[in-house]
Design a protein around this motif. Structure first.
Motif, mmCIF file in Angstrom:
data_model
loop_
_atom_site.group_PDB
_atom_site.id
_atom_site.type_symbol
_atom_site.label_atom_id
_atom_site.label_comp_id
_atom_site.label_asym_id
_atom_site.label_seq_id
_atom_site.Cartn_x
_atom_site.Cartn_y
_atom_site.Cartn_z
ATOM 1 N N GLN A 17 64.339 5.740 -14.360
ATOM 2 C CA GLN A 17 65.753 5.781 -14.754
ATOM 3 C C GLN A 17 66.416 7.054 -14.240
ATOM 4 N N ARG A 18 65.707 8.163 -14.282
ATOM 5 C CA ARG A 18 66.241 9.434 -13.780
ATOM 6 C C ARG A 18 66.567 9.313 -12.296
ATOM 7 N N MET A 73 60.595 5.948 -30.463
ATOM 8 C CA MET A 73 61.712 5.822 -29.559
ATOM 9 C C MET A 73 62.080 4.345 -29.409
ATOM 10 N N LYS A 74 63.370 4.090 -29.459
ATOM 11 C CA LYS A 74 63.874 2.734 -29.325
ATOM 12 C C LYS A 74 63.775 2.257 -27.881
ATOM 13 N N LYS A 75 63.456 0.994 -27.700
ATOM 14 C CA LYS A 75 63.383 0.409 -26.372
ATOM 15 C C LYS A 75 64.790 0.302 -25.774
ATOM 16 N N PHE A 76 64.865 0.607 -24.506
ATOM 17 C CA PHE A 76 66.134 0.537 -23.784
ATOM 18 C C PHE A 76 66.357 -0.915 -23.356
ATOM 19 N N TYR A 117 69.850 8.729 -20.637
ATOM 20 C CA TYR A 117 68.744 7.788 -20.451
ATOM 21 C C TYR A 117 67.719 8.302 -19.442
ATOM 22 N N ASP A 132 75.131 9.447 -16.297
ATOM 23 C CA ASP A 132 74.107 9.290 -17.343
ATOM 24 C C ASP A 132 74.602 9.937 -18.633
ATOM 25 N N LYS A 182 66.204 10.940 -19.435
ATOM 26 C CA LYS A 182 65.112 11.645 -20.125
ATOM 27 C C LYS A 182 63.956 10.708 -20.442
ATOM 28 N N ASP A 183 64.267 9.419 -20.572
ATOM 29 C CA ASP A 183 63.276 8.462 -21.052
ATOM 30 C C ASP A 183 62.259 8.054 -19.997
ATOM 31 N N SER A 184 62.660 8.013 -18.740
ATOM 32 C CA SER A 184 61.709 7.604 -17.711
ATOM 33 C C SER A 184 62.108 8.177 -16.360
ATOM 34 N N LYS A 242 68.710 -2.947 -19.624
ATOM 35 C CA LYS A 242 68.614 -1.968 -18.540
ATOM 36 C C LYS A 242 69.213 -2.505 -17.231
#
Length: 161
Positions: free
Chosen positions: A50-51, A1-4, A43, A39, A45-47, A7
């Motif tokens: 963030q949710r 997974m690519k780093k966001f 995004y 959203d 979904k990633d953390s 942010k």
């Protein structure tokens, strides 16, 4: 997974978008399931962090929309949907009488609840919001509506809010 990356800028822009959101009401205006996603890229979904930030944004956007709808003279419905599986489907909706869709919106798949996921239970004030859920195709979707504002998002025949 690519780093966001970016942010901080992303969320700063999201909050700026919320504070600038303008319905630009006109006298003969109507809404046919007008909605706004914060959203869009999923995004959330990633953390969990963030949710939660996106959910806070949707709650703030609904407050902003309701504030702008105060002079609106026609009946309307306004609510938030939160999809547990696909956060990119989360949105704030506005609906009123219009030539295309039935009004008020009614769903027989929604059921009142006070049981929210632990991930965002503390964000949602159950004294302010009516919360309903539906489960279809293994997806759980929550619908939040401010109790004193707008018409109810109709629930099962005996569960109107």
């Amino acid at each position: 997974m690519k780093k966001f990356r970016g942010k901080r800028r992303y969320f700063r822009n999201m909050w700026s978008e919320i504070y600038r959101y303008d319905l630009d009401l006109e006298e003969d205006m109507w809404f046919a399931f007008k909605h706004h996603h914060l959203d869009f890229y999923g995004y959330g979904k990633d953390s969990r962090k963030q949710r939660r930030e996106h959910i806070k944004g949707h709650l703030a956007l609904l407050d902003r929309v309701l504030e702008q709808l105060e002079p609106f003279q026609k009946p309307y419905q306004a609510w938030i949907t939160l999809n547990d599986t696909y956060p990119e489907y989360d949105a704030v909706y506005i609906h009123s009488n219009n030539p295309y869709d039935p009004f008020p919106y009614q769903s027989e798949h929604l059921h009142l609840t006070t049981d929210l996921p632990n991930a965002y239970r503390d964000l949602i004030d159950l004294t302010k919001y009516n919360v309903a859920f539906s489960k279809m195709n293994e997806q759980v979707c929550y619908v939040l509506k401010v109790k004193e504002k707008g018409l109810a998002v109709m629930l099962n025949k005996n569960e109107r809010t």
